[in-house]
Design an enzyme around this catalytic site. Structure first.
Site, PDB file in Angstrom:
ATOM      1  N   GLU A  82      -6.489  -0.143  -6.131  1.00 16.47           N
ATOM      2  CA  GLU A  82      -7.452   0.864  -5.501  1.00 16.47           C
ATOM      3  C   GLU A  82      -7.067   2.210  -6.002  1.00 16.47           C
ATOM      4  O   GLU A  82      -5.572   2.593  -5.551  1.00 16.47           O
ATOM      5  CB  GLU A  82      -7.004   0.545  -3.975  1.00 16.47           C
ATOM      6  CG  GLU A  82      -7.809  -1.124  -3.711  1.00 16.47           C
ATOM      7  CD  GLU A  82      -6.893  -1.356  -3.748  1.00 16.47           C
ATOM      8  OE1 GLU A  82      -5.988  -1.289  -3.251  1.00 16.47           O
ATOM      9  OE2 GLU A  82      -6.722  -2.941  -3.502  1.00 16.47           O
ATOM     10  N   HIS A 104       0.948  -1.011  -0.097  1.00 16.97           N
ATOM     11  CA  HIS A 104      -0.049   0.462  -0.044  1.00 16.97           C
ATOM     12  C   HIS A 104       0.638   1.449   0.053  1.00 16.97           C
ATOM     13  O   HIS A 104       2.349   1.609   0.798  1.00 16.97           O
ATOM     14  CB  HIS A 104      -0.487   0.235   1.554  1.00 16.97           C
ATOM     15  CG  HIS A 104      -2.093  -0.717   0.895  1.00 16.97           C
ATOM     16  ND1 HIS A 104      -4.034   0.159   1.189  1.00 16.97           N
ATOM     17  CD2 HIS A 104      -2.418  -1.649   1.239  1.00 16.97           C
ATOM     18  CE1 HIS A 104      -4.565  -0.720   0.650  1.00 16.97           C
ATOM     19  NE2 HIS A 104      -3.932  -1.911   0.750  1.00 16.97           N
TER      20      HIS A 104
END
Length: 319
Positions: A106, A38
């Site tokens: 994402e 991430h």
């Protein structure tokens, strides 16, 4: 019987903590590691987001377990030629114990450079083209590529493993699962859905590796464990495509106000009921998974590993 692994959360823990958790996982009897990739955590309460490739370098020296990113997005924030170099180096450092898990990503992580966030169908096209590029680079040969989404000119990886890095594809719906079946070396998903495993295997995946993961919160006070999950990971209970399209941790914080503690209590594995933990992991075995990874939410990592070493993993071994 599946192998059971531990899922390292880069959203919730810093580099040193992740390396120590990996050591504890190996000592507790887990057989493999996942690690998230991430740029941002899902919310500020989680509070971390180290660069996964640096952590992987440390893991290569700290433990002997196989390790996989779950998952890397090699399409927008980072060019696939760069991900290929990172993955190849990691595979060399781990002596072939590395798999590259990839997905369509994402907006939370990928929009940071100001690019337009494409719709899901385009993201899957980009993912497939990126996999083609990375596989060519893993051969160690010079690669030039002029495709729909990417350009590569005169690129060659000089540090490559003896065997190409396996690339597993994450899929939560039929289109991504079909892509995994067609071009992946394995399949990753986060729900114990037998129908998705069957689609992957019948669609071309055959006997390739199918891996799944879940989150739990071990603790002797179940109500406190529920509160911990609600505070840190309420985002995982948001419906639909919100996880793919919300652009920042603050947006997730706004959305997760819809998630109540009662919803967490009904849906999450919280507390120290051995049967409840065993059932959650056994559901993946019953759905046909080959590897199952579990993540402990919250600070009581040592208690979790003691609990799984003495009570949960032995029970799973008997089932």
């Amino acid at each position: 019987m599946p192998e059971y692994g531990y899922f390292l959360s880069c959203e919730e823990f810093g580099p040193a903590e992740l390396v120590e958790q990996a050591r504890m996982a190996e000592q507790a009897g887990f057989r493999a590691l996942w690690i998230s990739d991430h740029y941002h955590p899902w919310n500020d309460a989680q509070g971390q987001s180290p660069f996964v490739w640096s952590v992987l370098g440390a893991l290569s020296e700290a433990v002997s377990l196989p390790v996989e990113t779950a998952v890397t997005c090699p399409t927008v924030r980072t060019h696939p030629a760069v991900i290929a170099q990172a993955a190849a180096t990691t595979a060399v450092m781990t002596e072939g114990r590395f798999r590259l898990g990839v997905g369509s990503g994402e907006a939370l992580n990928e929009h940071i450079l100001g690019h337009v966030w494409p719709p899901a169908s385009v993201r899957l096209e980009m993912l497939e083209e990126s996999i083609q590029i990375m596989r060519r680079l893993f051969t160690g040969e010079e690669v030039s590529h002029h495709g729909t989404h990417y350009t590569v000119e005169n690129a060659r990886l000089y540090t490559v493993p003896d065997q190409p890095v396996p690339i597993d594809i994450s899929g939560f719906g039929p289109a991504a699962t079909a892509l995994a079946a067609r071009v992946g070396d394995g399949y990753i998903t986060m729900m114990p859905q037998e129908s998705m495993v069957e689609q992957f295997r019948k669609g071309g995946g055959g006997a390739k590796l199918v891996s799944g993961g879940t989150k739990v919160c071990y603790g002797t006070d179940r109500d406190e464990a529920v509160r911990t999950v609600h505070r840190l990971w309420a985002n995982q209970f948001l419906p639909g495509e919100l996880a793919q399209v919300l652009p920042s941790p603050s947006h997730f914080e706004q959305a997760q106000t819809l998630v109540t503690e009662d919803m967490v209590r009904d849906k999450a594995v919280c507390g120290d009921d051995v049967d409840e933990h065993v059932a959650a992991l056994s559901a993946f075995a019953e759905a046909g998974f080959d590897r199952v990874y579990v993540n402990q939410i919250g600070p009581d990592q040592r208690g979790f590993f003691d609990f799984y070493r003495t009570k949960v993993l032995p029970q799973l071994a008997r089932d």
